[in-house]
Design a protein around this motif. Structure first.
Motif, mmCIF file in Angstrom:
data_model
loop_
_atom_site.group_PDB
_atom_site.id
_atom_site.type_symbol
_atom_site.label_atom_id
_atom_site.label_comp_id
_atom_site.label_asym_id
_atom_site.label_seq_id
_atom_site.Cartn_x
_atom_site.Cartn_y
_atom_site.Cartn_z
ATOM 1 N N ILE A 388 0.917 -1.152 0.089
ATOM 2 C CA ILE A 388 -0.168 -0.080 -0.041
ATOM 3 C C ILE A 388 0.843 1.244 0.142
ATOM 4 N N TYR A 389 2.040 1.205 0.593
ATOM 5 C CA TYR A 389 2.908 2.244 0.692
ATOM 6 C C TYR A 389 3.376 2.576 -0.785
ATOM 7 N N ARG A 390 3.695 1.594 -1.627
ATOM 8 C CA ARG A 390 4.342 1.511 -2.782
ATOM 9 C C ARG A 390 2.921 1.942 -3.895
ATOM 10 N N LEU A 391 1.599 1.491 -3.606
ATOM 11 C CA LEU A 391 0.606 2.030 -4.534
ATOM 12 C C LEU A 391 0.408 3.429 -4.123
ATOM 13 N N SER A 392 0.604 3.832 -3.015
ATOM 14 C CA SER A 392 0.104 5.204 -2.593
ATOM 15 C C SER A 392 1.366 6.245 -3.332
ATOM 16 N N LYS A 393 2.110 5.708 -4.074
ATOM 17 C CA LYS A 393 3.654 6.467 -4.465
ATOM 18 C C LYS A 393 4.346 7.278 -3.300
ATOM 19 N N TYR A 394 4.425 6.339 -2.407
ATOM 20 C CA TYR A 394 5.132 6.787 -1.072
ATOM 21 C C TYR A 394 4.635 8.004 -0.435
ATOM 22 N N ASP A 395 3.354 8.075 -0.444
ATOM 23 C CA ASP A 395 2.699 9.320 0.346
ATOM 24 C C ASP A 395 2.985 9.370 1.515
ATOM 25 N N ALA A 396 3.292 10.510 2.185
ATOM 26 C CA ALA A 396 3.862 10.415 3.755
ATOM 27 C C ALA A 396 2.421 9.982 4.611
ATOM 28 N N SER A 397 1.504 10.744 4.304
ATOM 29 C CA SER A 397 0.128 10.723 4.973
ATOM 30 C C SER A 397 -0.178 9.209 5.356
ATOM 31 N N VAL A 398 0.084 8.281 4.197
ATOM 32 C CA VAL A 398 -0.480 6.954 4.190
ATOM 33 C C VAL A 398 0.509 6.215 5.064
ATOM 34 N N PHE A 399 1.755 6.605 5.052
ATOM 35 C CA PHE A 399 2.720 5.946 5.936
ATOM 36 C C PHE A 399 2.521 6.282 7.284
ATOM 37 N N ILE A 400 2.181 7.441 7.658
ATOM 38 C CA ILE A 400 1.979 7.872 8.912
ATOM 39 C C ILE A 400 0.566 7.217 9.386
ATOM 40 N N ASN A 401 -0.190 7.173 8.636
ATOM 41 C CA ASN A 401 -1.583 6.317 9.144
ATOM 42 C C ASN A 401 -1.465 5.110 9.581
ATOM 43 N N LEU A 402 -0.547 4.466 8.963
ATOM 44 C CA LEU A 402 -0.350 2.915 9.192
ATOM 45 C C LEU A 402 1.013 2.904 10.062
ATOM 46 N N LEU A 403 1.374 3.842 10.626
ATOM 47 C CA LEU A 403 2.959 3.607 11.312
ATOM 48 C C LEU A 403 2.529 2.908 12.503
ATOM 49 N N PRO A 404 1.480 3.124 13.301
ATOM 50 C CA PRO A 404 1.564 2.260 14.420
ATOM 51 C C PRO A 404 1.405 0.637 14.224
ATOM 52 N N LYS A 405 0.742 0.241 13.176
ATOM 53 C CA LYS A 405 0.635 -1.120 12.836
ATOM 54 C C LYS A 405 2.108 -1.588 12.352
ATOM 55 N N LEU A 406 2.934 -0.733 11.429
ATOM 56 C CA LEU A 406 4.086 -1.108 11.075
ATOM 57 C C LEU A 406 5.026 -1.512 12.374
ATOM 58 N N LYS A 407 4.918 -0.344 13.357
ATOM 59 C CA LYS A 407 5.808 -0.599 14.452
ATOM 60 C C LYS A 407 5.478 -1.889 15.050
ATOM 61 N N HIS A 408 4.431 -2.228 15.128
ATOM 62 C CA HIS A 408 4.140 -3.334 15.965
ATOM 63 C C HIS A 408 4.508 -4.684 15.239
ATOM 64 N N SER A 409 4.625 -4.637 13.940
ATOM 65 C CA SER A 409 4.939 -5.626 12.985
ATOM 66 C C SER A 409 6.211 -5.846 12.903
ATOM 67 N N LEU A 410 7.179 -5.261 13.252
ATOM 68 C CA LEU A 410 8.647 -5.107 12.818
ATOM 69 C C LEU A 410 9.400 -6.309 13.750
ATOM 70 N N ASN A 411 8.748 -6.998 14.582
ATOM 71 C CA ASN A 411 9.421 -8.082 15.583
ATOM 72 C C ASN A 411 9.602 -9.094 14.650
ATOM 73 N N VAL A 412 8.808 -9.510 13.583
ATOM 74 C CA VAL A 412 9.143 -10.599 12.648
ATOM 75 C C VAL A 412 9.195 -9.920 11.338
ATOM 76 N N ILE A 413 10.449 -10.167 10.610
ATOM 77 C CA ILE A 413 10.485 -9.274 9.277
ATOM 78 C C ILE A 413 11.351 -10.178 8.363
#
Ligand SMILES: C[S@@+](CC[C@H](N)C(=O)[O-])C[C@H]1O[C@@H](n2cnc3c(N)ncnc32)[C@H](O)[C@@H]1O
Length: 518
Positions: A388-413
């Motif tokens: 979705i970040y790529r689909l958004s063409k790297y839009d910062a507002s999308v990045f920020i809106n999904l940031l809490p989920k991203l932070k929670h997902s980083l332990n398994v990558i």
């Protein structure tokens, strides 16, 4: 206790109502804070994907003009009511890339940011991310009040656009704009048209609150007065309104008289006419307008209304122009391209771009996918977030809106996800236009990169944060940790000593002193 009501105005023609003045006062008094404080929403219409769509259309237009004799003359791209300026920055980023990656030579262009709020112009003038574009002549800015007929004085180059002074058609962008201009309001029923006037009641004493805040407290009621043709002095406006006599159903319709005048005025500045790109909530197909109820203002500091794209479309067609609208109705936002020139069939590349980037898949579709991701955020995995970040063409507002989920997902990558995410982060930063919102994006990007063990990149983002926002204890602490992880002892001690000198009472730095440096 009985609540009191204050009558502010009684039976005033809708287009002359005080509500338009409240909007003006709001924009004039807030300036950039209208967006940096998140009062007026802008992410749906001003984001990187919308800008990429516009850039593709502009690029098509430039390619069409490249075939003409005067192809070395500057093409003016005029954004009306540019507000925060973020759309412009995104468009320039995408457009420059398209031009650089092309083997074809396109005419030079100048993107002109306009608004009627002086403070917004000062903000554009001083914005660090606009400076290189000003220097190259690819960007300019001008005061422009769309309700008035004026020349346009470009304040960076000191060029004045006056009647017939421009060679190529002017490319006008009206993004989430035409609903800010006073509209007339009509009611149609049983093939009869009535003009609407409005009365305003306020739940607070209007003298007790600043005028720009009155919108919160008002209620509107409408009165209809039967009208007979001709409905206006203007021949074309009248033709459009006459079409509405075919409506049988109970329908309220806005008529964008001032927007149409504004387009006619801008058109006169060029020998080549005008091409308009416009996006907003509203519809271009008459069946979608039928049965519209009494308007309800969508209030968010200022207010928004639906735009009558059907009237814009008919106006263009009556002037023998060409209109590009999607074949089917939109679900949320309309994006139209209206060509008001003599050679309407000579815009092959522009039409091709419209077919590809609007007709087949448009910002309206993207918006739906984005909302679907937001509402399913708990199920998203890292690869979904990356997509979705790529689909958004790297839009910062999308990045920020999904940031809490991203932070929670980083332990398994996975390794693949880690590399791709680091790449996404760099592109989000390149696309980011800072309007002093609360979130410190560079800090957040630094934290993610630190978690991904890209310590050198993380240290750079913490440095961006310090450059933009000054020294903050958290930021400098994390930067020092990066140097520790990188075993850059000299940088580590330098940063630590600087931090202790700046924040002598801040305890977090003592933990850094206890780190094992062997
Ligand atoms: C709803 S905001 C849209 C801002 C931006 N275009 C966007 O897409 O988010 C409307 C903008 O139009 C400006 N504006 C309102 N009335 C105007 C007028 N008569 N002439 C020029 N600008 C106007 C306001 O200052 C504000 O920047």
């Amino acid at each position: 206790m009985e609540s009191k009501e204050f009558l502010i105005e009684s039976n005033v023609p809708f287009e002359q109502s005080a509500i338009w003045n409240y909007n003006n006062e709001f924009y004039q008094s807030k300036g950039i804070e209208a967006w940096s404080e998140g009062i007026v929403p802008h992410n749906v219409t001003s984001n990187s994907l919308v800008a990429q769509t516009y850039a593709k259309l502009i690029f098509g237009f430039l390619n069409d003009l490249a075939l003409r004799t005067e192809s070395n003359k500057v093409v003016y791209i005029l954004e009306l009511g540019a507000g925060h300026g973020r759309l412009c920055f995104h468009v320039l980023q995408h457009l420059k890339k398209l031009i650089t990656n092309s083997t074809r030579t396109t005419p030079p262009f100048c993107y002109v940011l306009t608004d009627y709020v002086e403070d917004n112009l000062t903000y554009y003038k001083n914005h660090p991310q606009f400076q290189t574009f000003f220097e190259s002549g690819e960007l300019d800015f001008a005061h422009f009040d769309a309700t008035k007929k004026t020349e346009i004085h470009l304040l960076n180059s000191d060029i004045i656009l006056k009647t017939n002074s421009v060679q190529h058609p002017i490319f006008v962008i009206a993004n989430y704009f035409f609903d800010s201009l006073p509209n007339e309001l009509f009611h149609i029923h049983n093939n009869e048209i009535s003009k609407c006037s409005v009365s305003i009641k306020s739940s607070v004493d209007p003298l007790s609150v600043p005028i720009q805040e009155l919108l919160k407290y008002i209620d509107l009621s409408y009165k209809k007065t039967k009208s007979k043709p001709p409905f206006t002095q203007d021949r074309i406006h009248n033709k459009i309104l006459q079409e509405y006599l075919n409506i049988n159903e109970d329908t309220f319709i806005f008529f964008p008289k001032i927007a149409l005048h504004c387009l006619s005025n801008i058109k006169q500045l060029s020998k080549g006419g005008l091409v308009l790109l416009t996006m907003d909530k509203g519809y271009h197909r008459l069946p979608d307008l039928i049965n519209d109820k009494e308007p309800d203002l969508v209030k968010h500091g200022s207010f928004s209304l639906l735009v009558n794209f059907h009237a814009l479309k008919q106006f263009c067609l009556h002037l023998k122009g060409k209109v590009l609208f999607p074949t089917f109705s939109n679900f949320s936002i309309e994006l139209g391209c209206l060509i008001f020139t003599d050679e309407v069939n000579n815009f092959i590349e522009l039409e091709g771009a419209y077919d590809e980037y609007v007709e087949k898949f448009s910002p309206d579709d993207y918006n739906i996918i984005k909302e679907m991701c937001y509402s399913n955020v708990s199920n998203l995995k890292i690869k979904d977030l990356i997509a979705i970040y790529r689909l958004s063409k790297y839009d910062a507002s999308v990045f920020i809106n999904l940031l809490p989920k991203l932070k929670h997902s980083l332990n398994v990558i996975s390794l693949k996800e880690r590399e791709r995410l680091a790449h996404v982060i760099d592109l989000v930063w390149l696309m980011y236009f800072n309007i002093n919102e609360q979130v410190d994006l560079s800090y957040e990007l630094g934290i993610i990169l630190y978690d991904l063990a890209y310590y050198s990149n993380a240290a750079n983002y913490f440095q961006h944060s310090i450059s933009q926002n000054g020294m903050q204890a958290d930021v400098i602490y994390n930067q020092a940790l990066c140097y520790y992880q990188l075993r850059q002892d000299e940088q580590f001690y330098f940063t630590l000593n600087k931090a202790k000198a700046m924040f002598p009472d801040t305890e977090i730095f003592t933990s850094l002193e206890k780190l094992d440096m062997t």
